[in-house]
Design a protein around this motif. Sequence first.
Motif, PDB file in Angstrom:
ATOM      1  N   SER A   1       0.804  -1.215   0.000  1.00 60.14           N
ATOM      2  CA  SER A   1       0.000   0.000   0.000  1.00 60.14           C
ATOM      3  C   SER A   1       0.841   1.271   0.000  1.00 60.14           C
ATOM      4  O   SER A   1       0.300   2.370   0.025  1.00 60.14           O
ATOM      5  N   ALA A   2       2.171   1.126  -0.053  1.00 57.18           N
ATOM      6  CA  ALA A   2       3.038   2.307  -0.042  1.00 57.18           C
ATOM      7  C   ALA A   2       2.937   3.039  -1.379  1.00 57.18           C
ATOM      8  O   ALA A   2       2.776   2.424  -2.434  1.00 57.18           O
ATOM      9  N   TYR A   3       3.040   4.355  -1.337  1.00 55.69           N
ATOM     10  CA  TYR A   3       2.963   5.127  -2.573  1.00 55.69           C
ATOM     11  C   TYR A   3       3.628   6.482  -2.395  1.00 55.69           C
ATOM     12  O   TYR A   3       3.849   6.948  -1.277  1.00 55.69           O
ATOM     13  N   ALA A   4       3.946   7.093  -3.529  1.00 58.57           N
ATOM     14  CA  ALA A   4       4.353   8.498  -3.576  1.00 58.57           C
ATOM     15  C   ALA A   4       3.374   9.175  -4.515  1.00 58.57           C
ATOM     16  O   ALA A   4       3.138   8.679  -5.627  1.00 58.57           O
ATOM     17  N   PRO A   5       2.750  10.278  -4.129  1.00 54.86           N
ATOM     18  CA  PRO A   5       1.613  10.817  -4.878  1.00 54.86           C
ATOM     19  C   PRO A   5       1.929  11.388  -6.254  1.00 54.86           C
ATOM     20  O   PRO A   5       1.122  11.316  -7.159  1.00 54.86           O
ATOM     21  N   GLY A   6       3.082  11.955  -6.452  1.00 57.45           N
ATOM     22  CA  GLY A   6       3.367  12.586  -7.738  1.00 57.45           C
ATOM     23  C   GLY A   6       2.690  13.939  -7.865  1.00 57.45           C
ATOM     24  O   GLY A   6       1.853  14.323  -7.049  1.00 57.45           O
ATOM     25  N   GLU A   7       3.040  14.664  -8.919  1.00 61.41           N
ATOM     26  CA  GLU A   7       2.484  15.994  -9.122  1.00 61.41           C
ATOM     27  C   GLU A   7       1.153  15.919  -9.864  1.00 61.41           C
ATOM     28  O   GLU A   7       0.923  15.020 -10.675  1.00 61.41           O
ATOM     29  N   ASN A   8       0.263  16.851  -9.581  1.00 63.12           N
ATOM     30  CA  ASN A   8      -1.010  16.941 -10.282  1.00 63.12           C
ATOM     31  C   ASN A   8      -0.902  17.952 -11.421  1.00 63.12           C
ATOM     32  O   ASN A   8      -0.134  18.909 -11.341  1.00 63.12           O
TER      33      ASN A   8
ATOM     34  N   THR B   1       7.982   8.587  -8.171  1.00 62.20           N
ATOM     35  CA  THR B   1       6.652   8.034  -7.922  1.00 62.20           C
ATOM     36  C   THR B   1       6.574   6.593  -8.385  1.00 62.20           C
ATOM     37  O   THR B   1       6.051   5.721  -7.674  1.00 62.20           O
ATOM     38  N   ILE B   2       7.094   6.311  -9.572  1.00 65.08           N
ATOM     39  CA  ILE B   2       7.082   4.953 -10.104  1.00 65.08           C
ATOM     40  C   ILE B   2       7.945   4.026  -9.246  1.00 65.08           C
ATOM     41  O   ILE B   2       7.587   2.872  -8.989  1.00 65.08           O
ATOM     42  N   ASP B   3       9.075   4.545  -8.774  1.00 66.61           N
ATOM     43  CA  ASP B   3       9.988   3.748  -7.960  1.00 66.61           C
ATOM     44  C   ASP B   3       9.315   3.279  -6.675  1.00 66.61           C
ATOM     45  O   ASP B   3       9.470   2.125  -6.250  1.00 66.61           O
ATOM     46  N   VAL B   4       8.541   4.160  -6.052  1.00 69.53           N
ATOM     47  CA  VAL B   4       7.881   3.810  -4.790  1.00 69.53           C
ATOM     48  C   VAL B   4       6.596   3.023  -5.037  1.00 69.53           C
ATOM     49  O   VAL B   4       6.400   1.930  -4.492  1.00 69.53           O
TER      50      VAL B   4
END
Length: 261
Positions: free
Chosen positions: A89-96, A110-113
């Motif tokens: 469930s871990a994530y990095a949100p990235g830019e909108n 973001t893809i790495d996480v």
Amino acid sequence: MLLKDKVIIITGVGPGMGRAMAKIAAEEGASVVMGARKQAFLDEVKAEIEAAGGQAVALSTDVSDRAQCDRLVAAGIERFGRIDGLVNSAYAPGENGPFDDADIEGWAHTIDVACMGSARMAQAVLPHMKARREGAIVNVATMQSLKHLQGGSLSYAIAKGALVTASRQLAAEVGQYNIRVNATRMGWLWGDPVRNALEGMASHMNTTVEAIAEGVAQRIPLGVIPPEEECGKSVLMFVSDYTKMVTGAVLDINGGEWMAP
């Protein structure tokens, strides 16, 4: 209890659905191994679980670092002797924002996480599951990988879309070891993180949280923003014995919003 006597690793245990899943898993009889970047927050959740009579391990973990993934799995094995399930469930949100203005080079983190981190955790836990010829992995993805969200994060959608593909590929490979791999596509999750975000939006737009939430709910067939606790239960179903014959599946847990125009 749905998860009686199981040992479940959950990554991304933050103030939203991650925390809800950890507490629900413990209530359902599981021993919980929790990973996230903030040790202090993990310790709070661990204390809550133990105060309610459950068992938990809490260890600060950055899933972009394979050594830390291995360490989390080892901590679970040392404390409980085995691992029955893994919830990534871990994530990095990235830019909108739109593609025209996107920082494409910045997508890598973001893809790495959000995708590769789940792959690292799977690699870390699979030897133990293969040795026992049993286990379940569920990868938490997003509805954005299926449906465009105006102003949403492209890198997050791409990472989670790749995660869904990886889930199916892995499911086909490890089924021979009686290991199941499934994915979920989440949408809006009603809880403190979303409520806080809507408060900021309401202040900027000179409206109320209730008005914005009502507008969101109107686009969801079930008519509500799905509560994070209810969504967490659906995710945890995939590490239970109730889905022993399910692998390579993708479940939409978003109140049906994926099919709304």
